[in-house]
Motif scaffolding. Structure first.
Motif, short mmCIF file in Angstrom:
data_model
loop_
_atom_site.label_atom_id
_atom_site.label_comp_id
_atom_site.label_asym_id
_atom_site.label_seq_id
_atom_site.Cartn_x
_atom_site.Cartn_y
_atom_site.Cartn_z
N LYS A 1 -6.86 -5.42 -8.77
CA LYS A 1 -7.51 -4.87 -9.96
C LYS A 1 -7.20 -5.70 -11.18
O LYS A 1 -8.03 -5.88 -12.07
CB LYS A 1 -7.04 -3.43 -10.17
CG LYS A 1 -7.57 -2.45 -9.13
CD LYS A 1 -7.12 -1.03 -9.44
CE LYS A 1 -7.72 -0.05 -8.44
NZ LYS A 1 -7.34 1.35 -8.74
N PHE B 1 -5.44 1.76 4.00
CA PHE B 1 -5.64 2.64 2.85
C PHE B 1 -6.25 3.97 3.31
O PHE B 1 -5.82 5.04 2.86
CB PHE B 1 -6.56 1.96 1.83
CG PHE B 1 -6.81 2.81 0.61
CD1 PHE B 1 -5.90 2.82 -0.44
CD2 PHE B 1 -7.93 3.63 0.51
CE1 PHE B 1 -6.11 3.62 -1.56
CE2 PHE B 1 -8.15 4.43 -0.59
CZ PHE B 1 -7.23 4.42 -1.63
N TYR C 1 -15.37 0.05 0.89
CA TYR C 1 -14.03 0.01 0.30
C TYR C 1 -13.91 -1.15 -0.68
O TYR C 1 -14.36 -2.27 -0.43
CB TYR C 1 -12.98 -0.16 1.41
CG TYR C 1 -11.58 -0.32 0.88
CD1 TYR C 1 -10.86 0.79 0.44
CD2 TYR C 1 -10.98 -1.57 0.81
CE1 TYR C 1 -9.57 0.65 -0.04
CE2 TYR C 1 -9.69 -1.72 0.33
CZ TYR C 1 -8.99 -0.61 -0.10
OH TYR C 1 -7.72 -0.75 -0.58
N SER D 1 -10.79 -2.92 -2.98
CA SER D 1 -9.33 -2.96 -2.98
C SER D 1 -8.72 -2.08 -4.06
O SER D 1 -9.15 -2.09 -5.22
CB SER D 1 -8.84 -4.39 -3.15
OG SER D 1 -7.42 -4.41 -3.17
N GLU D 2 -7.71 -1.31 -3.66
CA GLU D 2 -6.97 -0.45 -4.58
C GLU D 2 -5.63 -1.06 -4.97
O GLU D 2 -4.85 -0.43 -5.69
CB GLU D 2 -6.73 0.91 -3.91
CG GLU D 2 -8.01 1.69 -3.60
CD GLU D 2 -8.72 2.17 -4.86
OE1 GLU D 2 -8.04 2.35 -5.89
OE2 GLU D 2 -9.94 2.33 -4.82
N ARG E 1 -13.85 -5.30 -9.71
CA ARG E 1 -14.33 -3.94 -9.88
C ARG E 1 -15.30 -3.62 -8.76
O ARG E 1 -15.79 -4.50 -8.07
CB ARG E 1 -15.03 -3.78 -11.22
CG ARG E 1 -16.25 -4.70 -11.39
CD ARG E 1 -16.87 -4.54 -12.75
NE ARG E 1 -17.99 -5.45 -12.92
CZ ARG E 1 -19.22 -5.21 -12.49
NH1 ARG E 1 -19.48 -4.09 -11.85
NH2 ARG E 1 -20.20 -6.07 -12.68
N ARG E 2 -15.55 -2.36 -8.61
CA ARG E 2 -16.48 -1.90 -7.58
C ARG E 2 -17.89 -2.39 -7.90
O ARG E 2 -18.38 -2.24 -9.01
CB ARG E 2 -16.46 -0.37 -7.49
CG ARG E 2 -17.31 0.18 -6.36
CD ARG E 2 -17.22 1.67 -6.32
NE ARG E 2 -15.88 2.12 -6.03
CZ ARG E 2 -15.40 2.25 -4.79
NH1 ARG E 2 -16.17 2.00 -3.75
NH2 ARG E 2 -14.16 2.64 -4.60
N LYS F 1 -4.69 7.75 3.04
CA LYS F 1 -5.45 8.75 2.28
C LYS F 1 -5.79 9.98 3.11
O LYS F 1 -5.72 11.11 2.61
CB LYS F 1 -6.74 8.09 1.77
CG LYS F 1 -7.77 9.00 1.13
CD LYS F 1 -8.95 8.17 0.63
CE LYS F 1 -10.09 9.05 0.16
NZ LYS F 1 -10.78 9.73 1.28
N GLU G 1 -6.75 -4.05 5.20
CA GLU G 1 -6.44 -3.20 4.04
C GLU G 1 -7.26 -1.91 4.00
O GLU G 1 -6.69 -0.83 3.78
CB GLU G 1 -6.63 -3.98 2.74
CG GLU G 1 -6.26 -3.15 1.51
CD GLU G 1 -6.63 -3.83 0.21
OE1 GLU G 1 -6.94 -3.09 -0.75
OE2 GLU G 1 -6.62 -5.07 0.14
N LEU H 1 0.81 -1.21 0.00
CA LEU H 1 0.00 0.00 0.00
C LEU H 1 0.85 1.27 0.00
O LEU H 1 0.31 2.37 0.10
CB LEU H 1 -0.92 0.00 1.22
CG LEU H 1 -2.08 -0.99 1.19
CD1 LEU H 1 -2.75 -1.09 2.56
CD2 LEU H 1 -3.11 -0.58 0.14
#
Length: 641
Positions: free
Chosen positions: A595, A556, A587, A589-590, A600-601, A560, A552, A485
């Motif tokens: 990805k 994150f 949330y 995952s970024e 996807r969201r 941020k 996570e 991260l």
């Protein structure tokens, strides 16, 4: 709170047992040589006062064939005020661990050593050897004052540290049991005196009417009486600005106050801290201590006696889950406590003296003592002294103690200081440390450096989940996640316990895991790096397999929205638990690798709930440890199906 004066009112079976034990002799005196490999349930309770717990190897319990006899052994804990371990005692403990124990020593979070794996038939021999080598185990466990903590650093040019060490010993002596059962049972009546107590301590203990008011106090035990305390009592002495003792977690903490001439004037006094609790029982609490004022040094013994006697007389002797000193403060409040305290210490306390901010200190690495000599702090991961591949810590400490005869001091964070090192000895000692794989402070991952764990499995009978054995993997996974991260340089205080009793002080950590089921942990967030603020429960049950998924979103969000130089604990405290939960709910995952898997969201739609429904949903989240999304979806699927 009910006033449970000694020998009055409804009491627990343990209280009856203590009163009938002839001042902690029976049934140990008869069971010690009865031929059984174990003590009875009554014997186990009284054994604690002598510094020992009976345990089973729970790994063997799981694996043994049905009908096989349980494998019993004893854990033995030292009484070491301020963490002081004479070199002769260390050598003896090391040898005893190999001859009678499980070949390891364990540094506790209260500055003592524990030996594990001692058979009942060898217990007396081990205690005799410890006492012959300037040690003791009396009062290390049981319903009595436990090991008195003090800052471990042996500074010789900072008088406040000398005062803290001095009064740790004096208060430990003041509150030691006096009836002699320990010497009768283990030493055949021979009193092994390693150092005479100060005359002022003897006089203060005998002085009646000052801290020993109320009824039924025995001449044999002028402070404790026939039933001792309702539960254990913990004391720490701190130095202003140095919170290495976690002062807010103790039943009673004293902070050394000196004048401009470095003379001891007295102590700031804190009462009512305590971290033991139970899952799913809101009546059990974690609590940090309250400041109640300042006591001059001439009156400190009377005040300490008074506070201990108040717990003796007003502590709950019926419900042991409600018997710790903290419940008196929680239910009475500070002002009522001060009023009742006047019955024992009839002088109103002065206002507390102003203190500088407290800092976390672990004293690892090399330091000057202030007298031309040095001490070096050695990290002991989870407090376990052993030899393993790549690390021969047990070998190194044995070699140094035998060759150089330097005393050790255990720290409240499970580490160890080697003291009184002459300048011309530094190089040779460092070579031993290097050869045995002992890392310098800047070589230790900071997550590891600032972590603690209780033993849990296989020895602790209260353990629900793994702790000491799980910690290395948990920290490695957290570090890997932080790196992924972009938080590779981040660190915080992490603690883990196998049950909610809190032996590794998890409720003060920035991130803590408290065992709630097999491989599942309650997660606490928001304590401070300097251990001055309580954490709060975030998730009731996080399975170890879901560690990264659960943490996570928090890391994150921290990256941020943190402010400049804000620590993880301060961030969690500023945001609050509900805000953290709400962010985690939505949330996705970024992480690039997630990805890349095509994740996807999810399409999200807003639904407004009534206040009543929302409160019910929040309650379900707290009780089940699941997310709002999972609970709502499960309920809808069940209803719509």
């Amino acid at each position: 709170m009910t006033n449970n004066l000694i020998n009055t009112g409804k009491v627990s079976k343990v209280e009856v047992l203590k009163q009938k034990s002839n001042f902690l002799r029976g049934p140990i005196d008869t069971e010690l040589n009865d031929g059984n490999p174990f003590f009875s349930q009554d014997g186990i309770q009284i054994l604690k006062f002598h510094g020992s717990y009976q345990q089973k190897d729970r790994d063997l319990e799981k694996a043994k064939a049905k009908g096989e006899e349980a494998q019993y052994s004893m854990m033995l804990r030292t009484r070491s005020p301020g963490g002081f371990i004479p070199w002769q005692l260390y050598v003896a403990l090391d040898k005893l661990s190999d001859r009678y124990g499980n070949h390891t020593l364990r540094a506790t979070t209260r500055q003592g050593f524990q030996l594990h794996g001692i058979l009942k038939e060898n217990l007396k021999a081990v205690i005799v050897d410890i006492t012959k080598n300037m040690g003791s185990t009396v009062g290390a466990c049981g319903d009595i004052n436990r090991n008195v903590m003090a800052p471990p650093a042996p500074f010789k040019n900072k008088p406040e540290y000398d005062y803290a060490r001095e009064y740790a010993v004096k208060l430990a002596d003041l509150l030691a049991p006096q009836a002699g059962a320990y010497y009768d049972i283990w030493l055949d009546g021979e009193v092994a005196v390693t150092a005479s107590e100060a005359p002022e301590v003897t006089e203060a203990r005998k002085r009646q009417g000052a801290g020993t008011a109320k009824t039924n106090i025995s001449d044999i035990e002028p402070i404790y009486g026939t039933q001792y305390l309702p539960r254990k009592f913990k004391i720490a002495i701190a130095v202003a600005g140095d919170n290495s003792v976690d002062l807010y977690t103790n039943d009673l903490s004293l902070v050394v106050i000196t004048n401009a001439a470095n003379e001891l004037e007295g102590f700031n006094v804190y009462v009512g801290g305590g971290l033991g609790r139970a899952h799913n029982n809101d009546a059990t609490i974690v609590r940090i201590a309250d400041s109640i004022g300042f006591v001059p040094v001439a009156k400190v013994y009377d005040l300490v006696k008074a506070i201990v006697a108040l717990q003796r007389d007003y502590g709950d002797r019926h419900n042991r889950r409600h018997s710790r000193f903290k419940y008196i403060l929680e239910e009475w409040g500070v002002e009522k406590f001060k009023q009742v305290l006047l019955e024992y210490y009839p002088t109103k306390l002065a206002d507390s003296r102003e203190l500088p901010p407290f800092k976390y200190q672990d004293y690892l690495g090399w330091h000057e003592q202030g007298d031309g000599k040095y001490f070096v702090g050695v990290s002991i991961e989870s407090g376990r002294v052993l030899d393993r591949e790549g690390l021969q810590l047990k070998t190194a400490l044995r070699e140094i103690s035998e060759k150089f005869h330097h005393d050790f001091v255990l720290t409240p964070n499970q580490n160890l200081l080697i003291t009184e090192i002459a300048a011309d000895e530094k190089e040779e000692i460092q070579k031993i440390l290097d050869r045995c794989g002992i890392l310098a402070p800047d070589q230790i991952d900071t997550l590891v450096r600032y972590s603690m764990a209780c033993p849990a499995f296989p020895t602790c009978g209260l353990a629900i989940a793994e702790s000491e054995r799980a910690l290395p993997d948990i920290l490695a996974r957290i570090r890997k996640l932080l790196v992924r991260l972009g938080l590779e340089d981040e660190t915080f205080v992490t603690r883990i316990t196998g049950c909610p009793n809190g032996c590794a002080r998890p409720y003060m950590a920035e991130l803590a895991f408290v065992g709630s089921a097999v491989d599942e942990y309650q997660v606490w967030l928001g304590g401070s790096f300097n251990s001055t603020r309580l954490a709060q429960p975030y998730v009731q049950r996080l399975h170890i397999n879901n560690l990264e998924k659960g943490l996570e979103p928090l890391f994150f969000y921290f990256k941020k929205d943190r402010v400049e130089d804000e620590s993880f604990g301060d961030f969690c405290d500023r945001k609050g638990i509900e805000d953290l939960r709400q962010f985690a709910e939505t949330y996705v995952s970024e992480l690039p690798e997630e990805k890349a898997k095509g994740k996807r969201r999810d399409v999200r739609h807003r639904v407004t709930l009534s206040a009543k429904s929302f409160e019910l949903l929040k309650k379900a989240v707290e009780e089940q440890g699941s997310s709002m999304k999972d609970i709502v979806e499960a309920a809808l699927e069940k209803y719509l199906a």
